[in-house]
Scaffold this motif. Structure first.
Motif, PDB file in Angstrom:
ATOM      1  N   GLN A  61       0.829  -1.205   0.000  1.00 46.47           N
ATOM      2  CA  GLN A  61       0.000   0.000   0.000  1.00 46.47           C
ATOM      3  C   GLN A  61       0.864   1.256   0.000  1.00 46.47           C
ATOM      4  O   GLN A  61       0.574   2.208  -0.719  1.00 46.47           O
ATOM      5  N   GLU A  62       1.919   1.259   0.815  1.00 49.16           N
ATOM      6  CA  GLU A  62       2.811   2.425   0.868  1.00 49.16           C
ATOM      7  C   GLU A  62       3.444   2.697  -0.497  1.00 49.16           C
ATOM      8  O   GLU A  62       3.481   3.849  -0.942  1.00 49.16           O
ATOM      9  N   ARG A  63       3.941   1.647  -1.138  1.00 48.62           N
ATOM     10  CA  ARG A  63       4.575   1.826  -2.454  1.00 48.62           C
ATOM     11  C   ARG A  63       3.570   2.341  -3.481  1.00 48.62           C
ATOM     12  O   ARG A  63       3.850   3.254  -4.253  1.00 48.62           O
ATOM     13  N   ALA A  64       2.387   1.740  -3.501  1.00 56.01           N
ATOM     14  CA  ALA A  64       1.371   2.143  -4.468  1.00 56.01           C
ATOM     15  C   ALA A  64       0.895   3.572  -4.212  1.00 56.01           C
ATOM     16  O   ALA A  64       0.754   4.364  -5.152  1.00 56.01           O
ATOM     17  N   VAL A  65       0.675   3.924  -2.955  1.00 59.56           N
ATOM     18  CA  VAL A  65       0.238   5.285  -2.620  1.00 59.56           C
ATOM     19  C   VAL A  65       1.318   6.289  -2.995  1.00 59.56           C
ATOM     20  O   VAL A  65       1.024   7.341  -3.556  1.00 59.56           O
ATOM     21  N   ALA A  66       2.578   5.969  -2.721  1.00 57.01           N
ATOM     22  CA  ALA A  66       3.678   6.866  -3.083  1.00 57.01           C
ATOM     23  C   ALA A  66       3.704   7.102  -4.593  1.00 57.01           C
ATOM     24  O   ALA A  66       3.905   8.238  -5.048  1.00 57.01           O
ATOM     25  N   ALA A  67       3.486   6.048  -5.367  1.00 54.49           N
ATOM     26  CA  ALA A  67       3.474   6.185  -6.828  1.00 54.49           C
ATOM     27  C   ALA A  67       2.300   7.043  -7.286  1.00 54.49           C
ATOM     28  O   ALA A  67       2.446   7.911  -8.161  1.00 54.49           O
ATOM     29  N   VAL A  68       1.124   6.821  -6.707  1.00 54.76           N
ATOM     30  CA  VAL A  68      -0.063   7.605  -7.072  1.00 54.76           C
ATOM     31  C   VAL A  68       0.149   9.079  -6.704  1.00 54.76           C
ATOM     32  O   VAL A  68      -0.166   9.977  -7.492  1.00 54.76           O
ATOM     33  N   LEU A  69       0.700   9.330  -5.518  1.00 52.07           N
ATOM     34  CA  LEU A  69       0.941  10.709  -5.075  1.00 52.07           C
ATOM     35  C   LEU A  69       1.935  11.413  -5.994  1.00 52.07           C
ATOM     36  O   LEU A  69       1.742  12.576  -6.339  1.00 52.07           O
ATOM     37  N   ALA A  70       2.991  10.696  -6.382  1.00 55.10           N
ATOM     38  CA  ALA A  70       3.994  11.293  -7.269  1.00 55.10           C
ATOM     39  C   ALA A  70       3.372  11.645  -8.613  1.00 55.10           C
ATOM     40  O   ALA A  70       3.604  12.734  -9.153  1.00 55.10           O
ATOM     41  N   ALA A 123       0.205  12.220  -9.242  1.00 46.98           N
ATOM     42  CA  ALA A 123      -0.819  13.260  -9.085  1.00 46.98           C
ATOM     43  C   ALA A 123      -0.225  14.590  -8.631  1.00 46.98           C
ATOM     44  O   ALA A 123      -0.926  15.598  -8.597  1.00 46.98           O
ATOM     45  N   GLY A 124       1.046  14.588  -8.265  1.00 43.46           N
ATOM     46  CA  GLY A 124       1.680  15.819  -7.810  1.00 43.46           C
ATOM     47  C   GLY A 124       1.235  16.239  -6.418  1.00 43.46           C
ATOM     48  O   GLY A 124       1.222  17.424  -6.090  1.00 43.46           O
ATOM     49  N   ILE A 125       0.886  15.271  -5.592  1.00 43.08           N
ATOM     50  CA  ILE A 125       0.461  15.558  -4.219  1.00 43.08           C
ATOM     51  C   ILE A 125       1.653  15.309  -3.306  1.00 43.08           C
ATOM     52  O   ILE A 125       2.183  14.207  -3.261  1.00 43.08           O
ATOM     53  N   GLY A 126       2.059  16.346  -2.614  1.00 42.74           N
ATOM     54  CA  GLY A 126       3.199  16.223  -1.708  1.00 42.74           C
ATOM     55  C   GLY A 126       2.930  16.989  -0.430  1.00 42.74           C
ATOM     56  O   GLY A 126       1.782  17.197  -0.047  1.00 42.74           O
ATOM     57  N   GLY A 127       3.999  17.410   0.218  1.00 44.44           N
ATOM     58  CA  GLY A 127       3.873  18.217   1.421  1.00 44.44           C
ATOM     59  C   GLY A 127       3.126  17.508   2.525  1.00 44.44           C
ATOM     60  O   GLY A 127       3.227  16.291   2.703  1.00 44.44           O
ATOM     61  N   LEU A 128       2.347  18.264   3.261  1.00 46.34           N
ATOM     62  CA  LEU A 128       1.624  17.755   4.416  1.00 46.34           C
ATOM     63  C   LEU A 128       0.648  16.641   4.034  1.00 46.34           C
ATOM     64  O   LEU A 128       0.602  15.597   4.682  1.00 46.34           O
ATOM     65  N   ALA A 129      -0.117  16.846   2.969  1.00 42.71           N
ATOM     66  CA  ALA A 129      -1.095  15.834   2.545  1.00 42.71           C
ATOM     67  C   ALA A 129      -0.391  14.563   2.069  1.00 42.71           C
ATOM     68  O   ALA A 129      -0.821  13.455   2.404  1.00 42.71           O
ATOM     69  N   GLY A 130       0.675  14.712   1.317  1.00 38.74           N
ATOM     70  CA  GLY A 130       1.415  13.548   0.841  1.00 38.74           C
ATOM     71  C   GLY A 130       1.969  12.723   1.989  1.00 38.74           C
ATOM     72  O   GLY A 130       1.846  11.498   2.012  1.00 38.74           O
ATOM     73  N   ASN A 131       2.586  13.406   2.958  1.00 34.21           N
ATOM     74  CA  ASN A 131       3.109  12.707   4.136  1.00 34.21           C
ATOM     75  C   ASN A 131       1.983  12.047   4.928  1.00 34.21           C
ATOM     76  O   ASN A 131       2.143  10.953   5.462  1.00 34.21           O
ATOM     77  N   PHE A 132       0.848  12.711   4.988  1.00 33.85           N
ATOM     78  CA  PHE A 132      -0.296  12.173   5.699  1.00 33.85           C
ATOM     79  C   PHE A 132      -0.765  10.869   5.057  1.00 33.85           C
ATOM     80  O   PHE A 132      -0.978   9.868   5.750  1.00 33.85           O
ATOM     81  N   PHE A 133      -0.921  10.863   3.730  1.00 34.14           N
ATOM     82  CA  PHE A 133      -1.366   9.650   3.042  1.00 34.14           C
ATOM     83  C   PHE A 133      -0.379   8.503   3.265  1.00 34.14           C
ATOM     84  O   PHE A 133      -0.780   7.356   3.467  1.00 34.14           O
ATOM     85  N   LYS A 134       0.902   8.810   3.240  1.00 38.57           N
ATOM     86  CA  LYS A 134       1.915   7.773   3.468  1.00 38.57           C
ATOM     87  C   LYS A 134       1.826   7.224   4.895  1.00 38.57           C
ATOM     88  O   LYS A 134       1.961   6.016   5.108  1.00 38.57           O
ATOM     89  N   THR A 135       1.578   8.103   5.856  1.00 38.28           N
ATOM     90  CA  THR A 135       1.434   7.670   7.248  1.00 38.28           C
ATOM     91  C   THR A 135       0.200   6.786   7.426  1.00 38.28           C
ATOM     92  O   THR A 135       0.249   5.757   8.101  1.00 38.28           O
TER      93      THR A 135
END
Length: 184
Positions: free
Chosen positions: A61-70, A72-84
């Motif tokens: 899940q972490e790997r897949a979410v990281a790929a989706v976030l990258a 989609a260009g979602i980073g920062g606080l929200a990106g870290n939140f999704f990874k957590t």
């Protein structure tokens, strides 16, 4: 943040994220990222399966979410939140977390969120008419959170806080069916 309480796993995560976003002065940016991720889930059956299925390991899940976030260009606080959330095996609650965060943002802005369930997507004109009627009824600015559920057959359900108005065709037909059973 007057009197908005969110509960459960989703509420705890949403409240924590909301407090962090408020401290960082990034509530609107975080909300935009959450909404974008929510839209990605709604559009992709594979992503829905990933977030809802307990079969996937937290690492997957972490790997897949990281790929989706990258992508989609979602980073920062929200990106870290999704990874957590993925690392903590709470991705199954992400849609509820997004709704709870939206409720907290709306409360902060003095708005009310109306959860509207319809059988077919609302046109812009119908959404505006419904919003106007709800604004007038509540005396506040109402934000619509629209969900499509074809099983309603027609009509709609509107939930504001603890009040629910169910004007769906499905409910009306069930009421008629129950009444006819009582006549026999």
């Amino acid at each position: 943040m007057a009197e908005t309480y969110v509960s459960g796993v989703a509420g705890r995560y949403a409240t924590a994220l909301f407090e962090l976003a408020r401290e960082a002065g990034a509530i609107d940016a975080v909300k935009a990222d959450l909404d974008r991720f929510g839209a990605l889930i709604a559009e992709s059956d594979d992503l829905k399966r990933l977030v809802r299925s307990p079969v996937f390991s937290s690492e997957d899940q972490e790997r897949a979410v990281a790929a989706v976030l990258a992508k989609a260009g979602i980073g920062g606080l929200a990106g870290n939140f999704f990874k957590t959330v993925a690392a903590n095996r709470r991705l199954f609650a992400i849609e509820a977390i997004i709704r709870a965060f939206d409720a907290l943002v709306s409360a902060e802005k003095g708005e009310i969120v109306a959860e509207v369930t319809v059988a077919q997507p609302l046109s812009d004109a119908h959404a505006a008419t419904l919003k106007g009627a709800l604004d007038q009824m509540t005396g506040k600015s109402v934000q619509l959170a629209v969900e499509v559920d074809p099983s309603l057959l027609g009509g709609l359900k509107v939930k504001i806080g603890s009040r629910l108005v169910d004007a769906s065709l499905k409910t009306k037909l069930n009421s008629i069916r129950t009444a006819m059973k009582e006549v026999r």
